[in-house]
Design a protein around this motif. Structure first.
Motif, short mmCIF file in Angstrom:
data_model
loop_
_atom_site.label_atom_id
_atom_site.label_comp_id
_atom_site.label_asym_id
_atom_site.label_seq_id
_atom_site.Cartn_x
_atom_site.Cartn_y
_atom_site.Cartn_z
N ILE A 1 0.85 -1.19 0.00
CA ILE A 1 0.00 0.00 0.00
C ILE A 1 0.88 1.24 0.00
N GLU A 2 0.61 2.17 -0.89
CA GLU A 2 1.35 3.43 -0.89
C GLU A 2 0.89 4.28 0.28
N PRO A 3 1.80 4.73 1.16
CA PRO A 3 1.39 5.49 2.35
C PRO A 3 0.63 6.77 2.05
N TRP A 4 0.85 7.37 0.87
CA TRP A 4 0.18 8.62 0.58
C TRP A 4 -1.34 8.45 0.47
N ARG A 5 -1.78 7.25 0.13
CA ARG A 5 -3.23 7.03 0.01
C ARG A 5 -3.95 7.13 1.36
N PRO A 6 -3.52 6.37 2.39
CA PRO A 6 -4.18 6.54 3.70
C PRO A 6 -4.04 7.94 4.27
N ILE A 7 -2.89 8.58 4.05
CA ILE A 7 -2.70 9.94 4.56
C ILE A 7 -3.69 10.89 3.88
N THR A 8 -3.83 10.76 2.56
CA THR A 8 -4.79 11.60 1.84
C THR A 8 -6.21 11.35 2.34
N TRP A 9 -6.56 10.09 2.53
CA TRP A 9 -7.90 9.75 3.01
C TRP A 9 -8.15 10.28 4.41
N SER A 10 -7.11 10.30 5.25
CA SER A 10 -7.31 10.83 6.61
C SER A 10 -7.68 12.30 6.57
N PHE A 11 -7.10 13.05 5.63
CA PHE A 11 -7.44 14.47 5.50
C PHE A 11 -8.81 14.66 4.83
N VAL A 12 -9.14 13.80 3.88
CA VAL A 12 -10.46 13.87 3.26
C VAL A 12 -11.55 13.64 4.31
N LEU A 13 -11.35 12.63 5.16
CA LEU A 13 -12.32 12.34 6.21
C LEU A 13 -12.38 13.48 7.23
N ALA A 14 -11.24 14.09 7.50
CA ALA A 14 -11.23 15.26 8.41
C ALA A 14 -12.09 16.38 7.82
N GLY A 15 -11.95 16.62 6.53
CA GLY A 15 -12.76 17.63 5.88
C GLY A 15 -14.24 17.27 5.87
N PHE A 16 -14.52 15.99 5.67
CA PHE A 16 -15.91 15.52 5.62
C PHE A 16 -16.63 15.79 6.94
N PHE A 17 -16.01 15.39 8.04
CA PHE A 17 -16.67 15.55 9.34
C PHE A 17 -16.66 17.01 9.81
N THR A 18 -15.63 17.76 9.44
CA THR A 18 -15.60 19.18 9.78
C THR A 18 -16.72 19.94 9.07
N ALA A 19 -17.09 19.49 7.89
CA ALA A 19 -18.15 20.17 7.13
C ALA A 19 -19.47 20.16 7.88
N PHE A 20 -19.73 19.12 8.66
CA PHE A 20 -20.98 19.08 9.43
C PHE A 20 -21.02 20.20 10.47
N ALA A 21 -19.88 20.42 11.12
CA ALA A 21 -19.80 21.52 12.08
C ALA A 21 -19.99 22.85 11.37
N ALA A 22 -19.39 22.99 10.19
CA ALA A 22 -19.51 24.24 9.44
C ALA A 22 -20.95 24.53 9.06
N ILE A 23 -21.66 23.52 8.57
CA ILE A 23 -23.06 23.71 8.16
C ILE A 23 -23.93 24.07 9.35
N LEU A 24 -23.74 23.39 10.47
CA LEU A 24 -24.53 23.66 11.67
C LEU A 24 -24.25 25.05 12.23
N MET A 25 -22.98 25.47 12.19
CA MET A 25 -22.63 26.80 12.68
C MET A 25 -23.20 27.88 11.79
N ALA A 26 -23.10 27.68 10.47
CA ALA A 26 -23.65 28.66 9.54
C ALA A 26 -25.16 28.78 9.72
N ALA A 27 -25.83 27.64 9.95
CA ALA A 27 -27.27 27.67 10.17
C ALA A 27 -27.62 28.37 11.48
N ARG A 28 -26.84 28.11 12.51
CA ARG A 28 -27.14 28.69 13.82
C ARG A 28 -26.97 30.21 13.80
N TYR A 29 -25.87 30.68 13.20
CA TYR A 29 -25.58 32.11 13.21
C TYR A 29 -26.14 32.84 11.99
N GLY A 30 -26.63 32.09 11.02
CA GLY A 30 -27.22 32.70 9.83
C GLY A 30 -26.21 33.41 8.96
#
Length: 312
Positions: free
Chosen positions: A207-236
């Motif tokens: 397995i090329e190490p860059w693949r899991p590392i890239t996926w770890s950041f993609v998943l970080a962005g994915f879950f962070t987006a939920f906080a962003a959407i909820l915050m934007a909705a709360r504060y308008g």
């Protein structure tokens, strides 16, 4: 023989001491919380749970980066801010298309950083600090340094409760379950853990190490987006101010939860409890009248002590 027995007993004794310290610290925190005036009031608890949920979603994302061996991302907070802007700007397309675009944007924004770090074997601290500057500069140029606002009731669906549970808390609990499932029960999750513990073993497995590392950041962005959407909705609004300091609180929750700072060990469930501890700790400081500076100082001392316990 005696030397061998001693070498085995020392780590066990150290683990027991560390466990005793953690239990005592949590006990003291609970005692301070329940004796803090106003902590158990309904408005304080709702505010506490909402704030915890925002930080928790980011912390779950940060967990993948830390467990994958990249320590942390300094740009996760400003990435959250940029995602709130994208979400609010896309609201004329409809609520759900805007949410989808926000999630896609956050995944790409963080995934590119992970690709640079993994493929070029670049230092994650330097890359994410550079990304922080780039995202801030570009977003400020586009928005002229001002927030953008949602008008009408477009975001009403992302406010309120899901039954008796505040919606941000319900989303956070869902994020924890999904994150733990991905980390513990999928191939990419196991590869992320393996990369954090021993990158050479990943290569040995083909397995090329860059693949899991890239996926770890993609998943970080994915879950962070939920906080962003909820915050934007709360504060308008979508604003660069929304994510200030979020990466600091997120990595604090990850480390306090017991995830190894060097990677390869940890879980999303640990991050959940770390987020809870950090949220209670900050709520107690606020209700007891500590200044913002003293709150940062106390949190910094707490995280430092956790790191020392990990090393010992």
């Amino acid at each position: 023989m005696s030397t061998l027995l001693l070498s085995r007993r020392l780590p066990v004794a150290a683990d027991r001491i560390a466990t005793a310290i953690r239990i005592a610290a949590i006990g003291c925190l609970v005692l301070f919380a329940v004796t803090t005036p106003g902590f158990l009031s309904a408005p304080a608890i709702r505010s506490f749970l909402t704030t915890m949920s925002f930080v928790g979603c980011v912390a779950v994302g940060m967990s993948f980066i830390t467990i994958g061996g990249s320590l942390m991302s300094f740009s996760l907070g400003v990435g959250l801010s940029a995602t709130t802007i994208v979400f609010v700007a896309a609201l004329p397309l409809g609520l759900w298309p805007a949410a989808g675009l926000a999630i896609l944007f956050s995944c790409l924004l963080n995934g590119v950083q992970g690709l640079v770090i993994g493929y070029l074997r670049a230092n994650p601290i330097i890359v994410t600090m550079a990304s922080f500057a780039l995202i801030t500069g570009i977003a400020t140029q586009i928005t002229a340094g001002r927030g953008i606002y949602a008008f009408g009731t477009e975001t009403a669906a992302f406010k309120g409760n899901l039954g008796p549970v505040p919606l941000p808390l319900a989303v956070f609990l869902g994020v924890v379950v999904a994150g733990q499932a991905i980390l513990g029960h999928t191939r990419i999750g196991r590869q992320i853990i393996l990369t954090g513990s021993n990158p050479r073993s990943v290569l040995a497995a083909g397995i090329e190490p860059w693949r899991p590392i890239t996926w770890s950041f993609v998943l970080a962005g994915f879950f962070t987006a939920f906080a962003a959407i909820l915050m934007a909705a709360r504060y308008g609004s979508g604003d660069l101010q929304h994510g200030i300091g979020m990466e600091y609180h997120a990595i604090s929750a990850v480390l306090v939860g017991g995830t190894a700072i060097h990677g390869g060990s940890g879980s999303i469930l640990r991050t959940f409890f770390g987020t809870l501890i950090i949220a209670v700790f900050q709520a107690v400081l606020v209700l007891r009248g500590f200044s913002t500076e003293l709150q940062h100082l106390a949190l910094g001392v707490l995280v430092l002590l956790v790191i020392i316990l990990q090393r010992k």
